[in-house]
Design a protein around this motif. Structure first.
Motif, PDB file in Angstrom:
ATOM      1  N   PHE A  21       0.818  -1.202   0.000  1.00  0.00           N
ATOM      2  CA  PHE A  21       0.000   0.000   0.000  1.00  0.00           C
ATOM      3  C   PHE A  21       0.858   1.260   0.000  1.00  0.00           C
ATOM      4  O   PHE A  21       1.791   1.396   0.790  1.00  0.00           O
ATOM      5  N   GLN A  60      -4.085   6.079  -0.231  1.00  0.00           N
ATOM      6  CA  GLN A  60      -5.497   6.025  -0.560  1.00  0.00           C
ATOM      7  C   GLN A  60      -6.064   7.436  -0.521  1.00  0.00           C
ATOM      8  O   GLN A  60      -5.781   8.208   0.407  1.00  0.00           O
ATOM      9  N   ARG A 113      -6.539   9.761   2.523  1.00  0.00           N
ATOM     10  CA  ARG A 113      -7.130   9.022   3.633  1.00  0.00           C
ATOM     11  C   ARG A 113      -6.093   8.146   4.340  1.00  0.00           C
ATOM     12  O   ARG A 113      -6.226   7.855   5.522  1.00  0.00           O
ATOM     13  N   GLY A 114      -5.089   7.732   3.605  1.00  0.00           N
ATOM     14  CA  GLY A 114      -4.093   6.861   4.204  1.00  0.00           C
ATOM     15  C   GLY A 114      -2.798   6.883   3.425  1.00  0.00           C
ATOM     16  O   GLY A 114      -2.786   7.174   2.223  1.00  0.00           O
ATOM     17  N   ARG A 115      -1.715   6.602   4.117  1.00  0.00           N
ATOM     18  CA  ARG A 115      -0.398   6.592   3.501  1.00  0.00           C
ATOM     19  C   ARG A 115       0.364   5.403   4.057  1.00  0.00           C
ATOM     20  O   ARG A 115       0.372   5.165   5.260  1.00  0.00           O
ATOM     21  N   TYR A 164     -13.543   2.075   2.993  1.00  0.00           N
ATOM     22  CA  TYR A 164     -12.367   1.247   2.792  1.00  0.00           C
ATOM     23  C   TYR A 164     -12.696  -0.227   2.926  1.00  0.00           C
ATOM     24  O   TYR A 164     -11.960  -1.069   2.456  1.00  0.00           O
ATOM     25  N   LYS A 165     -13.810  -0.564   3.536  1.00  0.00           N
ATOM     26  CA  LYS A 165     -14.148  -1.978   3.672  1.00  0.00           C
ATOM     27  C   LYS A 165     -15.059  -2.410   2.540  1.00  0.00           C
ATOM     28  O   LYS A 165     -16.078  -3.049   2.748  1.00  0.00           O
ATOM     29  N   ASN A 166     -14.685  -2.004   1.385  1.00  0.00           N
ATOM     30  CA  ASN A 166     -15.381  -2.429   0.195  1.00  0.00           C
ATOM     31  C   ASN A 166     -14.383  -3.033  -0.775  1.00  0.00           C
ATOM     32  O   ASN A 166     -13.178  -2.833  -0.651  1.00  0.00           O
ATOM     33  N   ILE A 167     -14.904  -3.776  -1.727  1.00  0.00           N
ATOM     34  CA  ILE A 167     -14.053  -4.428  -2.709  1.00  0.00           C
ATOM     35  C   ILE A 167     -13.263  -3.371  -3.469  1.00  0.00           C
ATOM     36  O   ILE A 167     -13.812  -2.385  -3.938  1.00  0.00           O
ATOM     37  N   GLN A 168     -11.963  -3.610  -3.583  1.00  0.00           N
ATOM     38  CA  GLN A 168     -11.126  -2.751  -4.408  1.00  0.00           C
ATOM     39  C   GLN A 168     -10.945  -3.413  -5.760  1.00  0.00           C
ATOM     40  O   GLN A 168     -10.556  -4.578  -5.844  1.00  0.00           O
ATOM     41  N   TYR A 169     -11.218  -2.677  -6.809  1.00  0.00           N
ATOM     42  CA  TYR A 169     -11.080  -3.173  -8.170  1.00  0.00           C
ATOM     43  C   TYR A 169      -9.820  -2.578  -8.773  1.00  0.00           C
ATOM     44  O   TYR A 169      -9.617  -1.371  -8.729  1.00  0.00           O
ATOM     45  N   PHE A 170      -9.021  -3.445  -9.358  1.00  0.00           N
ATOM     46  CA  PHE A 170      -7.690  -3.041  -9.812  1.00  0.00           C
ATOM     47  C   PHE A 170      -7.607  -2.843 -11.315  1.00  0.00           C
ATOM     48  O   PHE A 170      -8.283  -3.540 -12.091  1.00  0.00           O
ATOM     49  N   TYR A 201     -12.241  -7.878   7.801  1.00  0.00           N
ATOM     50  CA  TYR A 201     -12.708  -8.004   6.423  1.00  0.00           C
ATOM     51  C   TYR A 201     -11.581  -8.604   5.615  1.00  0.00           C
ATOM     52  O   TYR A 201     -10.447  -8.124   5.673  1.00  0.00           O
ATOM     53  N   ILE A 216     -10.351 -10.475   1.755  1.00  0.00           N
ATOM     54  CA  ILE A 216     -10.647 -10.586   0.328  1.00  0.00           C
ATOM     55  C   ILE A 216      -9.659 -11.554  -0.304  1.00  0.00           C
ATOM     56  O   ILE A 216      -8.466 -11.535   0.035  1.00  0.00           O
ATOM     57  N   TYR A 272      -7.978 -12.471  -3.956  1.00  0.00           N
ATOM     58  CA  TYR A 272      -7.765 -11.984  -5.306  1.00  0.00           C
ATOM     59  C   TYR A 272      -7.006 -13.024  -6.113  1.00  0.00           C
ATOM     60  O   TYR A 272      -6.209 -13.792  -5.582  1.00  0.00           O
ATOM     61  N   PRO A 291      -4.680  -7.593  -9.987  1.00  0.00           N
ATOM     62  CA  PRO A 291      -5.466  -8.534  -9.188  1.00  0.00           C
ATOM     63  C   PRO A 291      -6.951  -8.438  -9.509  1.00  0.00           C
ATOM     64  O   PRO A 291      -7.482  -7.343  -9.692  1.00  0.00           O
ATOM     65  N   ARG A 313     -16.651 -11.161   5.710  1.00  0.00           N
ATOM     66  CA  ARG A 313     -16.507 -10.302   6.881  1.00  0.00           C
ATOM     67  C   ARG A 313     -16.378 -11.181   8.123  1.00  0.00           C
ATOM     68  O   ARG A 313     -16.784 -12.342   8.125  1.00  0.00           O
ATOM     69  N   THR A 334      -8.315  -6.080   5.472  1.00  0.00           N
ATOM     70  CA  THR A 334      -8.399  -4.691   5.905  1.00  0.00           C
ATOM     71  C   THR A 334      -8.585  -4.705   7.414  1.00  0.00           C
ATOM     72  O   THR A 334      -9.558  -5.218   7.925  1.00  0.00           O
ATOM     73  N   ASN A 353      -4.614   3.218   8.509  1.00  0.00           N
ATOM     74  CA  ASN A 353      -4.689   3.984   7.274  1.00  0.00           C
ATOM     75  C   ASN A 353      -5.505   3.300   6.179  1.00  0.00           C
ATOM     76  O   ASN A 353      -5.258   3.521   5.004  1.00  0.00           O
TER      77      ASN A 353
END
Lengths: 113, 112
Positions: A45, A48, A55-57, A98-104, B32, B34, B36, B44, B51, B93, B97
């Motif tokens: 990471f 974000q 939001r984040g580093r 942030y607790k959602n699916i991240q799509y790349f 949470y 995930i 990939y 990914p 959860r 997660t 951050n």
């Protein structure tokens, strides 16, 4: 619908140079994250952004910076490139939390010579 | 520090058999998770998530199991196909951050 798009796909730079990578999130997504992936390892990471705010580093030096624009697209900048910055840079978008699916996206392959 | 790790770096499975990929996490506050899939030269791709208030979740040909007691996560792929060949990552997660914390990955090889 288009997924996450990144540009350029490949980039070759020399040590000391600066680079800018670009990312367009999925339509409707307001959050963008950046990751660095070294060959054979999981993504690390970097940043974000949500609604143009950081939001984040992650644990990366100040040579790495990013921003998010009003249309939610994002840029990652890396200054004073080092050989060790050679990696696949991934952008991910998510709807809001942030607790959602991240799509790349497919990533930008950066080679520093 | 907190980390998510995988037990097996490479897994070879006969086509048609079921695959089980394991993942251990160390942050008990993780809530949470995930899975990939990453194919060569691609970013990914989301497979399934779960959860912490659940023990099991099923998708199309995939099942994720979460054992919070031993902090273990597994991905089961039914009737493995050649297209399942890839590196599989679990991610969590729960770190600071809002970051996803990733394991090193397991490479799944399908034998004909």
């Amino acid at each position: 619908d288009a997924g996450v798009t990144q540009s350029p796909t490949h980039l070759i730079k020399t040590r000391g140079q600066q680079v800018t990578l670009r990312c367009s999130p999925i339509s409707g997504h307001k959050s963008v994250s950046w990751y660095q992936q070294v060959l054979g390892q999981g993504p690390q990471f970097i940043f974000q952004y949500y609604e143009k705010e950081e939001r984040g580093r992650g644990n990366f030096p100040d040579r790495f910076s990013a921003r998010q624009f009003p249309n939610y697209s994002s840029e990652l900048n890396v200054n004073a490139l080092l050989l060790g910055d050679s990696a696949l840079y991934l952008c991910a978008s998510t709807l809001d939390s942030y607790k959602n699916i991240q799509y790349f996206g497919a990533g930008t392959r950066l080679s520093v010579l | 520090g907190e980390s998510v790790g995988l037990h097996l770096p490479t897994l070879s499975v006969q086509e048609g058999d079921n695959s089980i990929i394991n993942c251990a996490y160390s942050n008990s506050a993780s809530d949470y998770f995930i899975w990939y899939k990453q194919e060569s030269g691609k970013g990914p791709q989301f497979i399934i998530d779960i959860r912490s208030n659940m023990d099991k979740r099923q998708g199309q040909r995939v099942t994720v199991l979460l054992n919070k007691t031993v902090k273990h996560l597994s991905l089961q792929i039914a009737a493995t196909q050649p297209g399942d060949s890839a590196v599989y990552f679990c991610a969590e997660t729960g770190g600071p951050n809002y970051q996803l914390i990733w394991g090193a990955g397991t490479k799944l090889i399908i034998k004909p």
